[in-house]
Design a protein around this motif. Structure first.
Motif, mmCIF file in Angstrom:
data_model
loop_
_atom_site.group_PDB
_atom_site.id
_atom_site.type_symbol
_atom_site.label_atom_id
_atom_site.label_comp_id
_atom_site.label_asym_id
_atom_site.label_seq_id
_atom_site.Cartn_x
_atom_site.Cartn_y
_atom_site.Cartn_z
ATOM 1 N N ARG A 1 9.088 -6.351 11.253
ATOM 2 C CA ARG A 1 9.609 -4.770 10.722
ATOM 3 C C ARG A 1 9.376 -4.793 9.182
ATOM 4 N N TYR B 1 5.284 -7.600 8.177
ATOM 5 C CA TYR B 1 3.767 -8.143 9.134
ATOM 6 C C TYR B 1 3.104 -6.685 9.692
ATOM 7 N N GLN B 2 3.960 -5.962 10.350
ATOM 8 C CA GLN B 2 3.601 -4.672 11.113
ATOM 9 C C GLN B 2 2.651 -3.816 10.314
ATOM 10 N N THR B 3 3.195 -3.693 8.895
ATOM 11 C CA THR B 3 2.659 -2.716 7.926
ATOM 12 C C THR B 3 1.403 -3.705 7.537
ATOM 13 N N ALA B 4 1.526 -4.814 7.040
ATOM 14 C CA ALA B 4 0.233 -5.651 6.398
ATOM 15 C C ALA B 4 -0.773 -5.913 7.616
ATOM 16 N N LEU C 1 6.563 -5.461 -0.062
ATOM 17 C CA LEU C 1 7.479 -5.590 0.846
ATOM 18 C C LEU C 1 7.904 -7.190 1.270
ATOM 19 N N ARG D 1 -1.724 -3.606 9.622
ATOM 20 C CA ARG D 1 -2.175 -2.313 9.849
ATOM 21 C C ARG D 1 -3.005 -1.991 8.514
ATOM 22 N N GLU D 2 -2.467 -1.974 7.404
ATOM 23 C CA GLU D 2 -2.911 -1.580 6.102
ATOM 24 C C GLU D 2 -3.440 -2.556 5.194
ATOM 25 N N ARG E 1 1.347 -2.631 -2.717
ATOM 26 C CA ARG E 1 2.526 -1.848 -2.187
ATOM 27 C C ARG E 1 2.930 -2.837 -1.127
ATOM 28 N N VAL E 2 1.874 -3.302 -0.316
ATOM 29 C CA VAL E 2 2.388 -3.967 0.716
ATOM 30 C C VAL E 2 3.054 -5.436 0.662
ATOM 31 N N SER F 1 -2.929 -0.537 -2.565
ATOM 32 C CA SER F 1 -2.154 -1.175 -1.322
ATOM 33 C C SER F 1 -1.809 -2.436 -1.402
#
Length: 217
Positions: free
Chosen positions: A36, A39-42, A22, A44-45, A18-19, A15
């Motif tokens: 978008r 940072y939102q994905t980072a 981005l 969260r995950e 994968r992150v 992960s």
């Protein structure tokens, strides 16, 4: 905390990559909305991710950032301005004609050296000194706003205001003539080219030469 998230050969490590993929700071989509794009994905995950393109860890979580900032022994800043590890040798040769490798100063330093350098820099940012710049800041901001799209069309605030305003004020603080402030931006732009994954070697050699030439002007 960080050790748990950077384990190799585990789903967490997968992960991280994968992150980290981005993180594309030179892409239009990222420039349009970093939140978008990354940072939102980072958050969260993977608040700690790994960018293969930049050979670097990306730390975005509040607790993780705090840990990094409070532990300069483990998370040293001494090499933060070093050349990228995968930089072609012909590019490095051009840079070494100038100031590389950079001596320890403010950004590429750890305590106690950083503490001494910060004390020297802070003398230029006393409350009285900053207050004395208020008329200059206001006049510069007004001039930049007046220069925006006279026809009333859309304006890129980053390019028209958010970038040039602090640049011109910093130039004033360090005694660089107002008309030479764009050279700072050009110099920084050439330096960024050295880190951009999509730039070929020939363009990076050119960027290195220009970066060195700016330092000599």
């Amino acid at each position: 905390m960080l050790e748990e998230q950077t384990g190799h050969g585990s789903p967490v490590a997968d992960s991280l990559r994968r992150v980290g993929a981005l993180f594309e700071p030179f892409s239009p989509a990222y420039a349009d909305s970093p939140a978008r794009a990354l940072y939102q994905t980072a958050h969260r995950e993977a608040p700690v991710a790994y960018s293969e393109a930049f050979s670097a860890y990306l730390v975005t979580g509040h607790a993780e950032v705090t840990q990094v900032l409070r532990d300069p022994v483990v998370f040293s800043s001494a090499h933060i301005l070093d050349l990228p590890p995968d930089l072609p040798e012909e590019v490095a040769v051009e840079l070494r004609r100038g100031v590389y490798e950079m001596p320890p100063a403010l950004f590429n330093n750890d305590p106690p050296g950083h503490t001494r350098a910060r004390a020297l820099f802070s003398r230029a940012f006393t409350p009285a000194r900053v207050a004395s710049l208020e008329p200059t800041i206001a006049a510069t901001a007004e001039a930049l706003v007046r220069a925006m799209a006279p026809g009333g069309g859309p304006v890129d605030l980053m390019q028209a205001l958010a970038f040039p305003l602090p640049l011109q004020i910093i130039a004033a603080l360090v005694g660089i003539p107002f008309e030479d402030a764009p050279l700072l931006r050009a110099c920084q732009g050439e330096r960024f080219k050295l880190y951009e994954p999509g730039v070929d070697t020939a363009r990076k050699v050119e960027a290195a030469r220009r970066f060195v030439s700016y330092g000599g002007n």
